[in-house]
Design an enzyme around this catalytic site. Structure first.
Site, PDB file in Angstrom:
ATOM      1  CB  THR A 194     -42.723  17.169  28.451  1.00 28.79           C
ATOM      2  OG1 THR A 194     -41.965  16.427  27.444  1.00 28.79           O
ATOM      3  CG2 THR A 194     -43.324  16.043  29.340  1.00 28.79           C
ATOM      4  CG  ASN A 238     -41.619  14.012  17.652  1.00 26.95           C
ATOM      5  OD1 ASN A 238     -42.837  14.081  17.449  1.00 26.95           O
ATOM      6  ND2 ASN A 238     -41.014  12.928  18.267  1.00 26.95           N
ATOM      7  CD  GLN A 252     -38.571  18.265  16.894  1.00 28.83           C
ATOM      8  OE1 GLN A 252     -37.767  18.759  16.085  1.00 28.83           O
ATOM      9  NE2 GLN A 252     -38.189  17.454  17.922  1.00 28.83           N
ATOM     10  CB  SER A 284     -38.658  22.430  23.972  1.00 26.10           C
ATOM     11  OG  SER A 284     -37.770  21.949  24.768  1.00 26.10           O
ATOM     12  CB  THR A 327     -37.129  29.876  42.702  1.00 22.43           C
ATOM     13  OG1 THR A 327     -37.482  29.959  43.895  1.00 22.43           O
ATOM     14  CG2 THR A 327     -36.040  30.835  42.286  1.00 22.43           C
ATOM     15  CB  CYS A 360     -39.405  10.267  24.656  1.00 21.88           C
ATOM     16  SG  CYS A 360     -39.209  11.985  24.409  1.00 21.88           S
TER      17      CYS A 360
HETATM   18  C1  LIG Z   1     -42.720  17.596  18.992  1.00 20.59           C
HETATM   19  C2  LIG Z   1     -42.155  17.420  20.649  1.00 20.59           C
HETATM   20  N1  LIG Z   1     -43.240  17.755  21.546  1.00 20.59           N
HETATM   21  C3  LIG Z   1     -42.543  18.010  22.932  1.00 20.59           C
HETATM   22  C4  LIG Z   1     -41.266  17.639  23.113  1.00 20.59           C
HETATM   23  C5  LIG Z   1     -40.804  17.513  24.560  1.00 20.59           C
HETATM   24  O1  LIG Z   1     -39.866  18.557  25.003  1.00 20.59           O
HETATM   25  P1  LIG Z   1     -38.847  18.557  26.015  1.00 20.59           P
HETATM   26  O2  LIG Z   1     -37.718  17.743  25.740  1.00 20.59           O
HETATM   27  O3  LIG Z   1     -38.286  20.120  26.271  1.00 20.59           O
HETATM   28  O4  LIG Z   1     -39.717  18.166  27.256  1.00 20.59           O
HETATM   29  C6  LIG Z   1     -40.376  16.848  22.160  1.00 20.59           C
HETATM   30  C7  LIG Z   1     -39.058  16.738  22.426  1.00 20.59           C
HETATM   31  O5  LIG Z   1     -38.463  15.800  21.683  1.00 20.59           O
HETATM   32  C8  LIG Z   1     -41.043  17.282  20.864  1.00 20.59           C
HETATM   33  O6  LIG Z   1     -40.299  16.898  19.908  1.00 20.59           O
END
Ligand SMILES: Cc1ncc(COP(=O)(O)O)c(C=O)c1O
Length: 389
Positions: free
Chosen positions: A72, A155, A183, A203, A241, A328
């Site tokens: 994110t 996702n 993903q 991520s 940091t 989410c």
């Molecule tokens: C396509 C996609 N982008 C971004 C994210 C967000 O990643 P993070 O959980 O590391 O913030 C996700 C997490 O579900 C995702 O599937």
């Protein structure tokens, strides 16, 4: 009770090798990489090594990778960081940023935030399988467009977008191209140069690394405005940091992903295809997303007469962890924006469920799931007012 984790698109179990690589950076090498004494230098070397491993997985140079706290944050930095440097184009008419209707909230909400600040955003529609139309993309580009941000793979439904074609179009029009590859990384071979990608978000916790760590590839020559100001870490783009254990874990996860990609993807595809083949034998069951251009670990179904949340809970009772919507939004009980965008009506969208396999899953587990799931569906259908056969 047997427990089976089929929610690997939401997160993954930290790999033992990753964990073992991280532990010394909590206990022994706990220096601050910005310090110039030996403790600091050890930690700094580890961060640099991890940067190299992330770069290698993406076909990028080490100095094109910066560390963040997750996908994110990487998406936000890429999108807002570029946008804030293009403020001057705000007053002109026309769409400035082009994205798609099925992006993760990390992209969509960043775009909505920019819209509230006067930027224009074009949300490209997708077809019934989740693909954007390249002609739509071409015709949406105007002289005011400075950024295209299209996800590598979705996702929820797992559809993989034509990233190289998008990259070429962006390059031809001299527009920057960011892709949310959270993903796709570790499941699709990625070479940012060949794909003509300028910015790419990833991520750690989706690839068997720790939560709370991510990275952003920024092609050399691309400039961004930082979102976090402070001590000037990461070339001034991301002060704070360093999360050394997290970064070491991400580096190790990338190393493993590179080493195991062929083996892993073959395994994941076998398991995914077992699910798809067996589950689609159920009456009035359908696969959401693209039949072939889809992530090797993603199986996303919809069932007539079923409410996805009830199915999820029924499976949970049998020890099987699945998901409806993205991690989410799965508690919001709103119809998924992705499923609505591929043309499902809200009832169909609510009748959908995602099963996402991971490295540790087995064929025996898939057999258990393909027996358990029809039982739950049949039971729910007997109680469903939408299923009166
Ligand atoms: C396509 C996609 N982008 C971004 C994210 C967000 O990643 P993070 O959980 O590391 O913030 C996700 C997490 O579900 C995702 O599937």
């Amino acid at each position: 009770m047997k427990r089976i984790f089929l929610d690997n698109a939401s997160t993954t179990q930290v790999d033992t090798e990753v964990l073992n690589a991280m532990v010394p950076y909590f206990t022994r090498y706990y220096g601050n990489p910005s310090s110039i004494h030996a403790y600091g230098r050890e930690a700094h070397e580890a961060v640099d090594a991890a940067r190299g491993s992330v770069g290698k997985l993406l076909g990028a140079q080490d100095d094109e990778i910066i560390f963040t706290a997750g996908g994110t944050e990487s998406d936000n930095l890429a999108i807002k960081g570029v946008a804030y440097l293009n403020k001057d184009k705000r007053t002109s008419p026309g769409p400035h940023i082009i994205t798609s209707a099925i992006e993760h909230p990390g992209v969509l909400e960043a775009c909505r935030h920019l819209e509230a600040q006067g930027f224009k955003v074009k949300y490209l529609p997708v077809d019934s399988q989740g693909l954007i139309n390249l002609d739509d993309l071409r015709t949406s580009i105007s002289k005011n467009t400075f950024l295209i941000t299209i996800m590598f793979a979705n996702n929820e439904i797992g559809t993989i977008e034509p990233i190289q074609d998008i990259g070429k179009i962006a390059q031809e029009h001299q527009v920057l191209f960011h892709t949310d590859a959270v993903q796709a990384v570790a499941k699709v071979p990625i070479n940012v140069k060949k794909l003509h990608v300028d910015l790419l978000a990833l991520s750690s916790h989706k690839i068997y690394g720790p939560k709370g760590t991510g990275a952003l590839f920024i092609r050399n020559g691309v400039t961004l405005q930082p979102l976090i100001h402070g001590g000037g870490h990461e070339k001034g783009l991301r002060s704070s940091t360093y999360n050394v254990p997290g970064i070491v874990g991400l580096g190790k996860a990338c190393q493993l992903a590179g080493r195991r990609m062929k083996k892993d993807t073959t395994h994941l595809k076998t398991l995914r295809d077992m699910l798809i083949k067996n589950i689609l034998q159920l009456e009035e069951s359908y696969l959401n997303g693209h039949p072939t251009q889809r992530l090797v670990n993603n199986a996303h179904f919809r069932f007539t007469g079923i409410e996805g949340e009830s199915l999820l809970l029924g499976l949970d009772k049998k020890g099987i962890a699945t998901s409806t919507g993205s991690a989410c939004s799965s508690k919001k009980l709103k119809a998924s924006h992705v499923l609505l965008a591929i043309g499902l009506d809200p009832v169909q969208a609510h009748g959908s469920i995602r099963l996402s396999v991971g490295r540790k899953n087995t064929k025996t587990e898939m057999s258990y799931v393909t027996e358990a799931l029809p039982e739950v569906v049949a039971k729910l259908r007997t109680m469903s007012p939408l299923w009166n056969r």
